[in-house]
Design an enzyme around this catalytic site. Structure first.
Site, PDB file in Angstrom:
ATOM      1  NE  ARG A 177      -3.735  -2.322  -0.044  1.00  0.00           N
ATOM      2  CZ  ARG A 177      -3.401  -3.488  -0.968  1.00  0.00           C
ATOM      3  NH1 ARG A 177      -2.283  -3.636  -1.404  1.00  0.00           N
ATOM      4  NH2 ARG A 177      -4.127  -4.494  -0.534  1.00  0.00           N
ATOM      5  CB  SER A 227     -10.252  -2.868   3.336  1.00  0.00           C
ATOM      6  OG  SER A 227     -10.310  -4.028   2.784  1.00  0.00           O
ATOM      7  CD  GLU A 297      -6.090  -0.785   2.456  1.00  0.00           C
ATOM      8  OE1 GLU A 297      -6.708  -0.925   1.316  1.00  0.00           O
ATOM      9  OE2 GLU A 297      -5.581  -1.614   2.975  1.00  0.00           O
TER      10      GLU A 297
END
EC number: 1.3.1.98
Length: 305
Positions: A177, A227, A297
């Site tokens: 990420r 998410s 996230e």
């Protein structure tokens, strides 16, 4: 005349009237459906406009934020000061041999569709990610054992000085990420994907299978940002949250999804503060029960009300 008014006047010289808005509620532009107003919202239609906008923001010392499809994002209730640059009008996709070249605002589902039409394999993992190619490249988005680092060949970006730079896959320093785009606050203009020639029926079967999995496991009937938490090493965020007894836990209009505990959803009337308070509660409980730190996230920006 104030710097803000001078900035607005110059932006009006760069952009057509319909491509600049004021005090636009960010809840209308992000998938979480929350967030206060952006002072100035602009829609560039070509790369020259993007560069001009960045240079004007620097000239007038204005903050700016780049917005794609508005997924993976939480805007606070006080909104955003400065300029939000929305890339929805930079969304062209073209195919050249085994490569797909997509402008930053192109939705991942549309890139997947064009890849399928061209019988190109490798991008199926992204079929259900509700984001744009620019955002996905920036954060090395992924799902179902695939990620952007697997398929990106090169990226055209703008730096904070307004310079165009072409980055190779190696230059991008992809991690979980993460990419060098985030490190240097580059702006992605277009991404070139290198895919593989394959039978289109097999590709479609894979897309249909992943779509069915996503529909059955994720709370798509509610607004969310995907998410909510990054995957902690050695664990799955959703399982930790569920094992902590937090499935269905709510704060105001925000709730830990009963369908997938890794998602915090907007039941319809949530504020950004509701969501932030629920994120903090989840982090606290998981830390106390399992001694594991959960990190969002979802990118959190803007000001409190």
């Amino acid at each position: 005349m104030s710097q803000k008014k001078e900035l607005i006047n110059e932006l009006k010289l760069v952009l057509k009237g319909e491509n600049i808005e004021f005090d636009s509620p960010m809840k209308d532009h992000i998938t979480f459906k929350v967030g206060g107003p952006a002072d100035i919202l602009v829609y560039p239609t070509n790369y020259e406009e993007v560069i001009s906008i960045i240079k004007l923001c620097k000239k007038y010392e204005s903050n700016y934020f780049i917005l794609g499809n508005g997924s993976n994002l939480l805007v606070k209730d006080g909104g955003i000061r400065g300029v939000v640059v929305k890339f929805s009008k930079l969304s062209n996709i073209k195919v050249e041999d085994d490569k797909v070249i997509a402008q930053s605002g192109a939705k991942l589902c549309d890139v997947t569709s064009e890849s399928l039409k061209a019988s190109l394999k490798g991008f199926e993992f992204a079929c259900g990610i509700p984001g744009s190619i620019g955002g996905a490249t920036t954060m090395n988005a992924g799902a179902y054992n695939g990620c952007m680092a697997d398929v990106v060949e090169s990226v055209l970006v703008v730096d904070k000085e307004g310079n165009l730079i072409k980055l190779s896959k190696e230059d991008l320093e992809f991690g979980y990420r993460h990419s060098v785009v985030m490190t240097h606050n580059y702006i992605v203009l277009e991404t070139t994907l290198k895919l593989i020639r394959h039978n289109s029926e097999d590709i479609k079967t894979r897309i249909d299978d992943l779509t069915d999995k996503r529909n059955s496991k994720q709370p798509l009937e509610y607004a969310s940002a995907g998410s909510t938490f990054k995957r902690p090493e050695g664990y799955f965020a959703g399982k930790l949250i569920q094992d902590a007894g937090l499935k269905g836990k709510g704060v105001g209009g925000a709730e830990v999804s009963t369908k997938h505990s890794g998602f915090i959803i907007n039941k319809g009337n949530a504020t950004a503060k509701d969501i932030l308070d629920l994120i903090a509660l989840v982090q606290k409980e998981v830390k106390e029960q399992f001694d594991v730190d959960l990190y969002p996230e979802v990118r959190i920006i803007g000001e409190d009300k």
